[in-house]
Design an enzyme around this catalytic site. Structure first.
Site, mmCIF file in Angstrom:
data_model
loop_
_atom_site.group_PDB
_atom_site.id
_atom_site.type_symbol
_atom_site.label_atom_id
_atom_site.label_comp_id
_atom_site.label_asym_id
_atom_site.label_seq_id
_atom_site.Cartn_x
_atom_site.Cartn_y
_atom_site.Cartn_z
ATOM 1 N N VAL A 36 0.578 -1.432 -0.285
ATOM 2 C CA VAL A 36 -0.019 0.291 -0.148
ATOM 3 C C VAL A 36 0.838 1.362 -0.290
ATOM 4 O O VAL A 36 0.515 1.912 -0.924
ATOM 5 C CB VAL A 36 -0.809 0.156 1.790
ATOM 6 C CG1 VAL A 36 -1.630 1.561 1.145
ATOM 7 C CG2 VAL A 36 -2.210 -1.322 1.460
ATOM 8 N N ASP A 37 2.131 1.299 0.933
ATOM 9 C CA ASP A 37 3.105 2.870 1.285
ATOM 10 C C ASP A 37 3.572 2.789 -0.781
ATOM 11 O O ASP A 37 2.949 4.073 -1.060
ATOM 12 C CB ASP A 37 4.271 2.451 1.820
ATOM 13 C CG ASP A 37 4.724 3.082 2.262
ATOM 14 O OD1 ASP A 37 3.684 4.372 2.401
ATOM 15 O OD2 ASP A 37 5.548 3.126 2.892
ATOM 16 N N SER A 120 -0.596 -3.556 8.974
ATOM 17 C CA SER A 120 -0.365 -4.714 9.296
ATOM 18 C C SER A 120 0.109 -6.074 9.316
ATOM 19 O O SER A 120 0.570 -6.608 9.080
ATOM 20 C CB SER A 120 0.154 -4.164 10.797
ATOM 21 O OG SER A 120 0.877 -3.415 11.443
ATOM 22 N N THR A 121 -1.446 -6.223 7.650
ATOM 23 C CA THR A 121 -1.629 -7.062 7.421
ATOM 24 C C THR A 121 -0.548 -7.686 6.119
ATOM 25 O O THR A 121 -0.503 -8.687 6.230
ATOM 26 C CB THR A 121 -3.108 -7.593 7.219
ATOM 27 O OG1 THR A 121 -3.142 -6.619 6.161
ATOM 28 C CG2 THR A 121 -3.673 -7.106 8.676
ATOM 29 N N TYR A 124 4.119 -7.040 7.786
ATOM 30 C CA TYR A 124 4.359 -7.128 8.553
ATOM 31 C C TYR A 124 3.852 -8.450 9.414
ATOM 32 O O TYR A 124 3.770 -8.070 10.589
ATOM 33 C CB TYR A 124 3.735 -5.978 9.394
ATOM 34 C CG TYR A 124 4.696 -4.575 8.870
ATOM 35 C CD1 TYR A 124 5.266 -4.004 8.224
ATOM 36 C CD2 TYR A 124 4.590 -3.543 9.699
ATOM 37 C CE1 TYR A 124 6.242 -3.528 8.003
ATOM 38 C CE2 TYR A 124 4.794 -2.244 9.791
ATOM 39 C CZ TYR A 124 5.929 -1.904 8.898
ATOM 40 O OH TYR A 124 6.683 -0.786 8.447
#
Length: 176
Positions: A36-37, A120-121, A124
């Site tokens: 996403v980032d 975070s899924t 991470y």
């Protein structure tokens, strides 16, 4: 609270959401990463990276806000979720805090609509259902005490994530 108008899950691309703010699942540097980032930085253009450089990073469990530049969203809230380390390192509270802080920043800046990814899924490694329950619970609790945000959209990149969000929303917000 009129939940049916406030909280929903969709499957799609967060960079294409026509909302006031999107949330970026950022890393501590805020200088771009994967998933996403990377997609948000790519879609927003180089000005986003330049503004992020001036922010000096962000602690895990916190969030910072920038302009959206070339995105449909006017703002990007960069939330740094925890890396999953087995569940005994405060991961749940850190994840909850990054959702709360994102919502606080939205409220402080009169943002009416906000879209979240499943923070975070991805790389991470936070377990999807556990993270989804935390996300939905934090949003529900925030909206019960704040009327400024009118719509929260959980934007799910894949079918597995979307199905998980649908199930948790039905369970935790049966009035939807």
């Amino acid at each position: 609270m009129t939940s049916s108008k406030k909280i929903l899950a969709i499957q799609g691309d967060i960079t294409q959401q026509a909302v006031d703010a999107i949330v970026n699942a950022a890393n501590n540097s805020l200088l771009g990463g994967g998933g996403v980032d990377r997609a948000i930085h790519r879609a927003a253009g180089g000005q986003l990276l330049e503004e992020c450089r001036r922010l000096g990073g962000c602690a895990t469990g916190d969030a910072k806000m920038t302009k959206g530049y070339r995105l449909l969203a006017k703002w990007v809230i960069h939330a740094v979720g925890p890396v999953w380390r087995g569940g005994n390192q405060g991961e749940d509270e850190l994840l909850a805090r990054c959702y709360r802080r994102s919502l606080e920043l939205a409220a402080e800046n009169d943002i009416k609509s906000i879209a979240f990814p499943a923070i975070s899924t991805g790389i991470y490694g936070f377990p999807l259902e556990r993270a989804t329950r935390i996300a939905v619970t934090e949003v529900k609790q925030f909206l019960q005490h704040s009327s400024c945000i009118e719509q929260v959209i959980f934007v799910c990149f894949d079918t597995r994530t979307y199905e998980c969000y649908k199930q948790v929303l039905l369970e935790l917000l049966p009035e939807l």
